[in-house]
Design a protein around this motif. Structure first.
Motif, short mmCIF file in Angstrom:
data_model
loop_
_atom_site.label_atom_id
_atom_site.label_comp_id
_atom_site.label_asym_id
_atom_site.label_seq_id
_atom_site.Cartn_x
_atom_site.Cartn_y
_atom_site.Cartn_z
N ALA A 39 -7.42 -10.14 -0.69
CA ALA A 39 -7.89 -8.61 -0.24
C ALA A 39 -7.58 -8.30 1.16
O ALA A 39 -7.36 -6.96 1.40
CB ALA A 39 -9.40 -7.91 -0.97
N HIS A 40 -8.36 -8.57 1.62
CA HIS A 40 -8.01 -8.72 3.84
C HIS A 40 -6.60 -8.30 4.06
O HIS A 40 -6.02 -7.92 4.76
CB HIS A 40 -9.13 -9.24 4.24
N ARG A 41 -6.04 -9.98 3.76
CA ARG A 41 -5.21 -10.26 4.01
C ARG A 41 -4.20 -8.97 3.30
O ARG A 41 -3.24 -8.78 4.14
CB ARG A 41 -4.64 -11.19 3.61
N LYS A 42 -4.43 -8.59 2.01
CA LYS A 42 -3.35 -7.20 1.86
C LYS A 42 -3.88 -6.63 2.28
O LYS A 42 -2.64 -5.53 2.65
CB LYS A 42 -3.20 -7.41 0.31
N ALA A 43 -4.77 -5.88 2.63
CA ALA A 43 -4.81 -4.97 3.17
C ALA A 43 -4.18 -4.37 4.84
O ALA A 43 -4.25 -3.36 5.30
CB ALA A 43 -6.83 -4.39 3.46
N LEU A 44 -4.38 -5.99 5.36
CA LEU A 44 -3.96 -5.87 7.36
C LEU A 44 -2.34 -5.84 6.82
O LEU A 44 -2.19 -5.29 7.90
CB LEU A 44 -4.45 -7.29 7.13
N ILE A 45 -1.61 -6.01 6.18
CA ILE A 45 -0.68 -6.21 6.11
C ILE A 45 0.23 -4.77 5.60
O ILE A 45 1.27 -4.94 6.53
CB ILE A 45 0.10 -7.19 5.15
N ARG A 46 -0.53 -4.41 4.47
CA ARG A 46 -0.02 -3.20 4.15
C ARG A 46 -0.51 -1.55 5.54
O ARG A 46 0.56 -1.47 5.69
CB ARG A 46 -1.05 -2.65 3.07
N LEU A 47 -1.42 -2.28 6.01
CA LEU A 47 -1.52 -1.39 7.40
C LEU A 47 -0.84 -1.63 8.99
O LEU A 47 0.47 -0.51 8.90
CB LEU A 47 -2.80 -2.21 8.07
N LEU A 48 -0.18 -2.76 8.45
CA LEU A 48 1.00 -3.57 9.18
C LEU A 48 2.22 -2.92 9.09
O LEU A 48 3.38 -2.65 9.96
CB LEU A 48 0.97 -4.69 9.45
N LEU A 49 2.50 -3.13 7.97
CA LEU A 49 3.95 -2.19 7.17
C LEU A 49 3.74 -0.66 6.91
O LEU A 49 4.90 -0.54 5.96
CB LEU A 49 4.20 -3.36 6.27
N CYS A 50 3.08 -0.04 7.86
CA CYS A 50 2.78 0.83 7.10
C CYS A 50 2.55 1.57 5.70
O CYS A 50 3.50 2.96 4.95
CB CYS A 50 4.07 1.91 7.60
N SER A 51 2.14 0.61 4.44
CA SER A 51 1.76 0.50 2.99
C SER A 51 1.12 1.50 2.91
O SER A 51 -0.19 0.63 2.06
CB SER A 51 2.37 -0.76 2.25
N HIS A 52 0.25 2.58 3.49
CA HIS A 52 -1.42 3.20 3.76
C HIS A 52 -1.32 4.72 3.49
O HIS A 52 0.06 4.66 3.34
CB HIS A 52 -2.43 2.72 4.57
N MET A 53 -2.54 5.44 3.27
CA MET A 53 -2.71 6.62 2.82
C MET A 53 -3.34 7.37 4.07
O MET A 53 -3.58 8.26 3.72
CB MET A 53 -3.81 6.89 1.80
N LEU A 54 -2.22 6.53 5.39
CA LEU A 54 -3.64 8.02 6.56
C LEU A 54 -1.99 8.75 6.50
O LEU A 54 -1.06 8.56 6.09
CB LEU A 54 -2.90 6.73 7.54
#
Length: 118
Positions: A39-54
């Motif tokens: 889950a941490h790895r997935k969250a970090l990768i989402r952040l790096l690849l701009c797949s987040h809700m910011l």
């Protein structure tokens, strides 16, 4: 990736090569891929690849407000502090909102405990 506007955290990334010189290395295994908790790895990768809700991506803003045009990037104020443009770097490192600052301090304590040399 150096020209990708949507990947600010990995754009222009340089790594130290075998000679101690910083150079691009697009085919290198990244340390974030070795994060043991999935889950941490997935969250970090989402952040790096701009797949987040910011509030950084105009497509997300357009989706949330269908009848309105996208907000220019410079006008997307942080939803927490309302003082700076919301970005990945601001949310992780710069936002002064007490709740984010407390989480950031906790994260840095955990990191320094796990990796004391950092």
């Amino acid at each position: 990736l150096s020209l990708a506007e949507r990947l600010p955290l990995i754009r222009g990334r340089l790594d130290r090569n075998g000679h101690g010189v910083f150079a691009p290395s697009p085919l290198k295994l990244r340390l974030y891929l070795r994060v043991p908790v999935p889950a941490h790895r997935k969250a970090l990768i989402r952040l790096l690849l701009c797949s987040h809700m910011l509030g950084v991506d105009p497509e997300i803003l357009r989706y949330q407000e269908r009848d309105k045009p996208p907000v220019p990037r410079f006008a997307r104020l942080c939803r927490f502090c309302h003082l700076a443009m919301e970005s990945e770097a601001h949310a992780l490192l710069g936002c002064s909102t007490p709740s984010l600052a407390a989480m950031r301090a906790s994260l840095l304590r955990d990191i320094s405990r796990i990796i004391p040399d950092i």
